[in-house]
Design a protein around this motif. Structure first.
Motif, PDB file in Angstrom:
ATOM      1  N   THR A 151     -87.828   7.002  69.411  1.00  0.00           N
ATOM      2  CA  THR A 151     -86.679   7.725  68.872  1.00  0.00           C
ATOM      3  C   THR A 151     -86.980   8.313  67.508  1.00  0.00           C
ATOM      4  O   THR A 151     -86.119   8.889  66.879  1.00  0.00           O
ATOM      5  CB  THR A 151     -85.471   6.776  68.740  1.00  0.00           C
ATOM      6  OG1 THR A 151     -85.840   5.693  67.888  1.00  0.00           O
ATOM      7  CG2 THR A 151     -85.059   6.241  70.098  1.00  0.00           C
ATOM      8  N   GLN A 166     -80.248  19.150  71.071  1.00  0.00           N
ATOM      9  CA  GLN A 166     -79.447  18.132  70.401  1.00  0.00           C
ATOM     10  C   GLN A 166     -78.554  17.392  71.406  1.00  0.00           C
ATOM     11  O   GLN A 166     -78.199  17.921  72.461  1.00  0.00           O
ATOM     12  CB  GLN A 166     -78.592  18.774  69.310  1.00  0.00           C
ATOM     13  CG  GLN A 166     -77.548  19.751  69.816  1.00  0.00           C
ATOM     14  CD  GLN A 166     -76.732  20.358  68.690  1.00  0.00           C
ATOM     15  OE1 GLN A 166     -76.513  19.707  67.679  1.00  0.00           O
ATOM     16  NE2 GLN A 166     -76.276  21.591  68.865  1.00  0.00           N
ATOM     17  N   ASP A 167     -78.213  16.194  71.082  1.00  0.00           N
ATOM     18  CA  ASP A 167     -77.330  15.378  71.916  1.00  0.00           C
ATOM     19  C   ASP A 167     -75.911  15.922  71.783  1.00  0.00           C
ATOM     20  O   ASP A 167     -75.353  15.954  70.680  1.00  0.00           O
ATOM     21  CB  ASP A 167     -77.388  13.920  71.443  1.00  0.00           C
ATOM     22  CG  ASP A 167     -76.603  12.985  72.355  1.00  0.00           C
ATOM     23  OD1 ASP A 167     -75.843  13.482  73.216  1.00  0.00           O
ATOM     24  OD2 ASP A 167     -76.753  11.757  72.180  1.00  0.00           O
ATOM     25  N   SER A 227     -73.642  13.724  70.021  1.00  0.00           N
ATOM     26  CA  SER A 227     -73.958  13.465  68.622  1.00  0.00           C
ATOM     27  C   SER A 227     -74.692  14.685  68.061  1.00  0.00           C
ATOM     28  O   SER A 227     -75.897  14.658  67.812  1.00  0.00           O
ATOM     29  CB  SER A 227     -74.831  12.208  68.487  1.00  0.00           C
ATOM     30  OG  SER A 227     -75.130  11.959  67.117  1.00  0.00           O
TER      31      SER A 227
END
Length: 227
Positions: free
Chosen positions: A19, A49-50, A53
């Motif tokens: 991560t 991007q998530d 989030s």
């Protein structure tokens, strides 16, 4: 999607482990990364991007500010370099301003004035108790010896009336000039300075080069004075 993101990062020389993004950028890569790489990296970050989030707005603004700053610095650097090149360069028109002038420089061949005789100087690194100038013809025959006595460090000037030791006219030259200096029994470094006409001018790497009869080519930085 992760595979695409990893491929994009890999193309930029960045490996991602777990991560945490770990950058492995070599010195050569650092020198190659520019605005396009920065924009590509930021675009890849937005695409991958998530959605639960997303990138924080503050971080996005900070990244945009960095990009803008990088672009401004790069443009400013190019502009300053162009200005420096312009100021540091010399055009042929500037160089031709030296043509026809008479300059004082280090040398041993001197040309007389239109009225006869000649003048020059002796450059001393330190004070001397005795300084002598010897003027000869081009075959080495001594025409005149001039004693300047004690002199301080710097330049001591001399003026010769163009007559030999016997009082005869020495002719139209050119003449050889040699200098000697001492402080008691110790020799002192001395350089003869002579006036010479500039026969021609050329440019070498943007710098004027002056061709002087009997001396050769010199840089303008070697000129002590201009007549």
């Amino acid at each position: 999607m992760a595979t695409t993101f990893d491929s994009t990062l890999a193309g930029l020389g960045i490996n991602r482990t777990g991560t945490t993004d770990v950058k492995t950028i070599t010195r050569a890569d650092q020198q190659k990364m520019g605005q396009d790489d920065f924009l590509q990296l930021m675009t890849a970050q937005l695409k991958n991007q998530d959605p639960f989030s997303p990138v924080d707005n503050t971080q996005m603004v900070a990244q945009m500010a960095q990009f803008s700053s990088l672009a401004g610095i790069t443009e400013m650097s190019s502009t300053l370099k162009a200005i420096a090149d312009k100021l540091g360069g010399t055009t042929m028109g500037d160089a031709l301003g030296w043509a026809g002038k008479t300059v004082l420089t280090e040398g041993s061949v001197a040309f007389p004035r239109a009225t006869g005789g000649l003048e020059g100087g002796v450059e001393l690194d330190k004070p001397a108790s005795d300084v002598t100038v010897t003027i000869s013809d081009m075959n080495g025959g001594v025409l005149k010896t001039i004693s300047l006595g004690a002199q301080k460090a710097g330049t001591a000037n001399f003026d010769w009336d163009g007559k030999t030791e016997a009082g005869d006219a020495a002719g139209n030259g050119p003449f050889k000039v040699s200098v000697a200096a001492s402080d008691g029994a110790a020799p002192v470094t001395a350089r003869g300075l002579v006036w010479s006409p500039v026969a021609s001018v050329s440019l070498s790497n943007g710098e004027p080069m002056l061709t002087l009869p009997g001396i050769g080519q010199i840089k303008t930085s070697a000129v002590r004075s201009v007549g």
